[in-house]
Scaffold this active site. Structure first.
Site, PDB file in Angstrom:
ATOM      1  N   ASP A  86      48.533  31.925  38.500  1.00  0.00           N
ATOM      2  CA  ASP A  86      48.933  31.438  39.756  1.00  0.00           C
ATOM      3  C   ASP A  86      50.260  31.005  39.775  1.00  0.00           C
ATOM      4  O   ASP A  86      50.529  30.312  39.022  1.00  0.00           O
ATOM      5  CB  ASP A  86      48.132  31.176  40.973  1.00  0.00           C
ATOM      6  N   ASN A 119      36.278  24.567  46.845  1.00  0.00           N
ATOM      7  CA  ASN A 119      35.554  25.273  47.713  1.00  0.00           C
ATOM      8  C   ASN A 119      35.228  26.696  46.963  1.00  0.00           C
ATOM      9  O   ASN A 119      35.069  27.768  47.544  1.00  0.00           O
ATOM     10  CB  ASN A 119      36.812  25.886  48.840  1.00  0.00           C
ATOM     11  N   HIS A 172      37.236  28.540  44.776  1.00  0.00           N
ATOM     12  CA  HIS A 172      38.038  29.587  44.302  1.00  0.00           C
ATOM     13  C   HIS A 172      38.463  29.527  42.922  1.00  0.00           C
ATOM     14  O   HIS A 172      38.338  28.585  42.236  1.00  0.00           O
ATOM     15  CB  HIS A 172      39.545  29.283  45.212  1.00  0.00           C
ATOM     16  N   GLU A 174      40.813  32.288  47.333  1.00  0.00           N
ATOM     17  CA  GLU A 174      40.305  31.665  48.348  1.00  0.00           C
ATOM     18  C   GLU A 174      39.044  32.247  48.863  1.00  0.00           C
ATOM     19  O   GLU A 174      38.844  33.498  48.770  1.00  0.00           O
ATOM     20  CB  GLU A 174      41.075  31.225  49.816  1.00  0.00           C
TER      21      GLU A 174
HETATM   22  C1  GLP Z   1      44.055  24.899  42.043  1.00  0.00           C
HETATM   23  C2  GLP Z   1      44.568  26.325  41.416  1.00  0.00           C
HETATM   24  C3  GLP Z   1      43.420  26.739  40.552  1.00  0.00           C
HETATM   25  C4  GLP Z   1      42.685  25.438  39.790  1.00  0.00           C
HETATM   26  C5  GLP Z   1      41.910  24.725  40.834  1.00  0.00           C
HETATM   27  C6  GLP Z   1      41.250  23.279  40.662  1.00  0.00           C
HETATM   28  O1  GLP Z   1      44.584  24.872  43.172  1.00  0.00           O
HETATM   29  N1  GLP Z   1      45.147  27.231  41.943  1.00  0.00           N
HETATM   30  O2  GLP Z   1      43.922  27.636  39.536  1.00  0.00           O
HETATM   31  O3  GLP Z   1      41.610  25.857  38.886  1.00  0.00           O
HETATM   32  O4  GLP Z   1      42.774  24.523  42.103  1.00  0.00           O
HETATM   33  O5  GLP Z   1      42.338  22.479  40.242  1.00  0.00           O
HETATM   34  P1  GLP Z   1      41.836  20.966  39.382  1.00  0.00           P
HETATM   35  O6  GLP Z   1      41.607  21.362  38.096  1.00  0.00           O
HETATM   36  O7  GLP Z   1      43.016  20.277  39.805  1.00  0.00           O
HETATM   37  O8  GLP Z   1      40.716  20.576  40.320  1.00  0.00           O
END
Ligand code: GLP
Length: 266
Positions: A67, A137, A139, A144
Site C-alpha cells: 500500500d 482492527n 486490516h 479496513e
Molecule cells: C498499517 C499498514 C499495514 C500494517 C499495519 C500494522 O496501517 N497499512 O500494512 O501491517 O498497519 O502496522 P504496524 O506493524 O505498525 O502495527
C-alpha cells in the site's frame, strides 16, 4: 494455518528473515509482496545483515508493496516508498526498477493506480511470498473492516482508528492523508505463500479473530483461513488471546519431531 509462537519480537524478525532468505536462495528471481509499519522493521534489519554478512542477493528480486498513501509529494519522508528505501532498498543490491509501490502523487488520479498495479503484478508472474502485518482492527494492507473479500488494488478511505494509530508518523497532522491505495484482499490472497507477522499485546485481539474467529469482512485478515499456505508468526504477547494455544504448541512439537527424523520437506 501454521501458527508459530516465539518468545519475543526479535525471534519473530529472525524467523521471518530466514524464511524470506530461504526463498531468495532457492529462487533468486522471486517476487515478494512487502509490508510497512513498525512490525517488519526488525525483519528488514535482519535481511540487510544477511545481505552484508552472508551475501544474500536481491539483484533479481522484484518487490510489490501492499500500500501507499494518496497525494504525498514524491520523496515525502512519511511515504511508504521512503520507508522502504530507508529500511531495505538503500542497503541491498536490489534494482530500483524492480521495486513497486502503488504510488499516487499529488494531482494524479488515484482511480487509475489500482488496475495498473494489478497489471504490473501479473506481468511479473504474480507474488511468490506475501509478507503481512495486521492492524489492531484486523486490516491487512489498508483493507479496513468491511472491505470486500474479493477486492483488488484500489483507493481505500482509512478508518478514524487507523488514522489515529498512524498519526505519530506525521509531524503536521493536517498533512496526514485520509486515503490510501492498497492491494485488495483478493490480490493479497493470490500470493502463492503468505507470512503474517504480529508482535505485542495490542495485536492480541486481532490475532485471535484472524486465526480463530469466523471468516468475515469485519476482520479482513480472517480471509487467510481460506489460503492453502499461510504461516502466522507471533510473539507471546500477540498470542495471548488464542484459545487453542495448547494445540498449536502440540502441533509445533510434532513438526519438530518430523524435522528431526526426516529433515526439511522438499
Ligand atoms: C498499517 C499498514 C499495514 C500494517 C499495519 C500494522 O496501517 N497499512 O500494512 O501491517 O498497519 O502496522 P504496524 O506493524 O505498525 O502495527
Amino acid at each position: 494455518m501454521d501458527i508459530v509462537i516465539l518468545d519475543n519480537s526479535e525471534q519473530v524478525a529472525q524467523e521471518a528473515a530466514s524464511m524470506v532468505a530461504g526463498l531468495l536462495r532457492a529462487t533468486p528471481s522471486a517476487v515478494l509482496g512487502l509490508p510497512t509499519g513498525q512490525t517488519p522493521r526488525a525483519m528488514y534489519q535482519a535481511l540487510v545483515r544477511e545481505h552484508r554478512e552472508n551475501g544474500l542477493s536481491f539483484s533479481d528480486v522484484t518487490t510489490f508493496n501492499l500500500d501507499e498513501y494518496v497525494g504525498l509529494e514524491p520523496g515525502s519522508p512519511q511515504s511508504y516508498r521512503a520507508y522502504m528505501q530507508r529500511e531495505l532498498f538503500d542497503h541491498v543490491d536490489i534494482d530500483p526498477d524492480n521495486t513497486f509501490l502503488p504510488e499516487c502523487p499529488p494531482g494524479a488520479d488515484p482511480r487509475t493506480v489500482g488496475p495498473a498495479y494489478e497489471a504490473a503484478i501479473a506481468r511479473r508472474g504474480g507474488i511468490d511470498l506475501q509478507v503481512l502485518g495486521v492492524g489492531v482492527n484486523g486490516h491487512i494492507g489498508f483493507n479496513e473492516p468491511a472491505s470486500s473479500l474479493a477486492s483488488r488494488t484500489r483507493i481505500k478511505t482509512l478508518t478514524r482508528e487507523t488514522i489515529e494509530v498512524n498519526r505519530p508518523l506525521f509531524d503536521d497532522p493536517s498533512k496526514q492523508p485520509q486515503l490510501a491505495i492498497t492491494m485488495g484482499i483478493a490480490t493479497i490472497t493470490e500470493a502463492r505463500e503468505i507470512l503474517l507477522l504480529a508482535t505485542g499485546e495490542s495485536k492480541a485481539d486481532a490475532v485471535h479473530r484472524l486465526v480463530e474467529g469466523p471468516v468475515s469482512a469485519r476482520c479482513p485478515a480472517s480471509i487467510l483461513q481460506m489460503h492453502e499456505k499461510v504461516t502466522v508468526l507471533l510473539d507471546e504477547p500477540a498470542a495471548a488471546q488464542l484459545e487453542l494455544r495448547d494445540y498449536y504448541d502440540w502441533v509445533a512439537a510434532q513438526k519438530r519431531a518430523l524435522l528431526d527424523k526426516f529433515g526439511a520437506p522438499r
